[in-house]
Each structure stands twice: as C-alpha cells, then as structure tokens.
Design a protein around this motif. Structure first.
Motif, PDB file in Angstrom:
ATOM      1  N   UNK A   1      20.035  38.525 -11.096  1.00 48.08           N
ATOM      2  CA  UNK A   1      20.917  38.605  -9.933  1.00 48.08           C
ATOM      3  C   UNK A   1      21.911  37.447  -9.926  1.00 48.08           C
ATOM      4  N   UNK A   2      21.458  36.259 -10.342  1.00 45.76           N
ATOM      5  CA  UNK A   2      22.375  35.127 -10.445  1.00 45.76           C
ATOM      6  C   UNK A   2      23.437  35.389 -11.517  1.00 45.76           C
ATOM      7  N   UNK A   3      23.010  35.949 -12.650  1.00 45.49           N
ATOM      8  CA  UNK A   3      23.958  36.268 -13.724  1.00 45.49           C
ATOM      9  C   UNK A   3      24.980  37.296 -13.257  1.00 45.49           C
ATOM     10  N   UNK A   4      24.525  38.323 -12.537  1.00 39.73           N
ATOM     11  CA  UNK A   4      25.438  39.350 -12.041  1.00 39.73           C
ATOM     12  C   UNK A   4      26.430  38.748 -11.049  1.00 39.73           C
ATOM     13  N   UNK A   5      25.958  37.889 -10.147  1.00 38.35           N
ATOM     14  CA  UNK A   5      26.851  37.242  -9.179  1.00 38.35           C
ATOM     15  C   UNK A   5      27.901  36.407  -9.893  1.00 38.35           C
ATOM     16  N   UNK A   6      27.502  35.714 -10.959  1.00 47.67           N
ATOM     17  CA  UNK A   6      28.458  34.901 -11.712  1.00 47.67           C
ATOM     18  C   UNK A   6      29.512  35.778 -12.384  1.00 47.67           C
TER      19      UNK A   6
ATOM     20  N   UNK B   1      19.111  35.827 -21.551  1.00 44.22           N
ATOM     21  CA  UNK B   1      18.080  35.643 -22.577  1.00 44.22           C
ATOM     22  C   UNK B   1      16.752  35.207 -21.957  1.00 44.22           C
ATOM     23  N   UNK B   2      16.823  34.249 -21.035  1.00 44.70           N
ATOM     24  CA  UNK B   2      15.596  33.771 -20.400  1.00 44.70           C
ATOM     25  C   UNK B   2      14.976  34.874 -19.546  1.00 44.70           C
ATOM     26  N   UNK B   3      15.801  35.631 -18.836  1.00 41.99           N
ATOM     27  CA  UNK B   3      15.287  36.738 -18.021  1.00 41.99           C
ATOM     28  C   UNK B   3      14.559  37.764 -18.885  1.00 41.99           C
ATOM     29  N   UNK B   4      15.097  38.046 -20.052  1.00 35.31           N
ATOM     30  CA  UNK B   4      14.459  38.997 -20.975  1.00 35.31           C
ATOM     31  C   UNK B   4      13.074  38.509 -21.378  1.00 35.31           C
ATOM     32  N   UNK B   5      12.964  37.220 -21.706  1.00 35.44           N
ATOM     33  CA  UNK B   5      11.665  36.671 -22.083  1.00 35.44           C
ATOM     34  C   UNK B   5      10.695  36.711 -20.913  1.00 35.44           C
ATOM     35  N   UNK B   6      11.162  36.326 -19.731  1.00 38.31           N
ATOM     36  CA  UNK B   6      10.287  36.306 -18.558  1.00 38.31           C
ATOM     37  C   UNK B   6       9.804  37.707 -18.205  1.00 38.31           C
TER      38      UNK B   6
ATOM     39  N   UNK C   1      18.768  46.960 -14.072  1.00 35.68           N
ATOM     40  CA  UNK C   1      18.235  48.311 -13.875  1.00 35.68           C
ATOM     41  C   UNK C   1      16.917  48.518 -14.588  1.00 35.68           C
ATOM     42  N   UNK C   2      16.810  48.024 -15.823  1.00 37.54           N
ATOM     43  CA  UNK C   2      15.551  48.152 -16.566  1.00 37.54           C
ATOM     44  C   UNK C   2      14.423  47.408 -15.865  1.00 37.54           C
ATOM     45  N   UNK C   3      14.733  46.263 -15.271  1.00 39.76           N
ATOM     46  CA  UNK C   3      13.713  45.505 -14.548  1.00 39.76           C
ATOM     47  C   UNK C   3      13.243  46.284 -13.322  1.00 39.76           C
TER      48      UNK C   3
ATOM     49  N   UNK D   1      12.457  36.806 -13.424  1.00 35.24           N
ATOM     50  CA  UNK D   1      13.492  37.481 -14.202  1.00 35.24           C
ATOM     51  C   UNK D   1      14.555  38.071 -13.287  1.00 35.24           C
ATOM     52  N   UNK D   2      14.125  38.670 -12.162  1.00 37.75           N
ATOM     53  CA  UNK D   2      15.074  39.280 -11.230  1.00 37.75           C
ATOM     54  C   UNK D   2      16.021  38.235 -10.642  1.00 37.75           C
TER      55      UNK D   2
END
Length: 222
Positions: free
Chosen positions: A102-107, A83-88, A127-129, A97-98
């Motif tokens: 990347x942290x979310x994906x690693x988790x 959610x925060x990445x989307x806003x950023x 991917x969208x980023x 945001x990246x």
C-alpha cells in the motif's frame, strides 16, 4: 542451448557474491552504487531459491538505504518495497506485506499518477495478496484496475494478460462463472497475441473450467 541452473550453481554464486558484498561494505561509502549492486546480487540468489528468510535482512537493508539516500517515493525505493513485500508474503506475514504494498502504491500514485505502467503493475501484487488471504473483493478491485488501465495504456504488453488472468481467476473463485468466462476468453486472446506460443496453458485451462461450471449451473439451459 542454455543449461538449467543447479543448486551447486546457486551455492557458488552466493559464495562469490557474499565475498563481494563484504568487501564493498568495508571499502566503499554507504551510497556508493557498487554496494547496492552487491546486495542486489545476493537478493536475486536468495529469491530465486525461495530462501525468503535469508533474503529478508538483505531486503530490509536495501530498503532502509534507499529510503535514506533516495527518499520514500523514488522508483528504486518502491522497487525495494515490492521485493521485501514479496518475501514477507511468502513467509506468511501478510499484514506486513500489505503495508509495504500500500505504501508502494501510494508512492506511485503521488509520483507518476494512476495510469502509469509502474502504478498499474503495483496493483497486481496487492491483488495477489488480497486473493491469498481470501479477500476476493479487494483482489478483484486491484486486478480490475490493472486490467482496465492496461487495456488502454499498454495495448501491446504481455503483462496485461497477467492482469486479466488474475481477474478471471478471482471471478472464478467467487463463483461468478459467466463473468469469469468473459474475462478469461479475453485473457486467452490477449496471451495468444503477446505471449510465446503455447505458454498460456493455464489461461486456457481456467477458461474451459469457467465454461464447464457456467454450463452446469442452476441458470444454464437444460
């Protein structure tokens, strides 16, 4: 028939939610669930209105509380990161945001593995980023990973149509028209089966564009 939500509706909702949020902050301990519910309500109102600057401090508070109470790899913590990445990203802060994506994906990789739906879904905003910053190779890798996993793991899910759409759009941007046509044709087939009737107009339009560009290319038959 449902009525469209108006600006006045959002203003009323924000006023009520802000009052609930302030009461909850003053009355309940930090880890009490009702406090998170109040924050979530405010976040939704801000994000729906595109008020990303207003949403950011609420989203940051939500993420920090999730990290401290649930841990960095909990699914709710990951949802807060997304959610925060989307806003950023919408505030033009792609690097921040990246890092979160990347942290979310690693988790997700560490907790549920590479083939889980939540992991595949996390590839999509990353991917969208990449796509928004002109990194077409990075975007392609993310969309392809999501699409490949989705075909196998989510054969009846409408979300795979989005993965295929993202991949086809990137291939079109990269001027790989024949590959784009193949992927977008699959996206049309997938969305015809899993989306609401008539809701895949963008996919169809992109497919027609890919076909036209391929046909007019230097290697097309004359």
């Amino acid at each position: 028939t449902a009525q469209p939500v108006t600006e006045a509706d959002y203003m009323r909702a924000e006023r009520m939610l802000r009052e609930v949020h302030d009461v909850c902050e003053a009355s309940f301990p930090p880890d009490f669930p009702v406090r998170a519910n109040a924050r979530n309500g405010l976040m939704i109102v801000y994000l729906k209105q595109g008020r990303f600057a207003d949403a950011e401090p609420v989203l940051r508070e939500d993420l920090e509380r999730a990290r401290s109470t649930l841990g960095p790899e909990h699914r709710n913590t990951v949802a807060s990161m997304l959610n925060l990445a989307y806003a950023l990203q919408n505030l033009g802060r792609a690097d921040e945001a990246r890092e979160l994506l990347e942290e979310a994906l690693a988790a997700q990789l560490a907790t549920v593995g590479p083939e889980h739906e939540r992991t595949l879904t996390t590839h999509f905003p990353l991917g969208k980023l990449h796509q928004s910053t002109g990194d077409l190779a990075g975007a392609e890798a993310c969309f392809r990973r999501a699409a490949d996993g989705g075909r196998e793991r989510l054969p009846d899910s409408a979300i795979v149509g989005n993965y295929l759409l993202g991949l086809g759009e990137v291939l079109l941007q990269a001027e790989r028209y024949a590959e784009a046509e193949t992927v977008l044709a699959e996206a049309v087939s997938w969305t015809d089966r899993t989306w609401l009737a008539g809701s895949n107009g963008k996919v169809v339009d992109l497919l027609e564009r890919a076909r036209a560009l391929r046909a007019s290319g230097p290697d097309s038959p004359r």
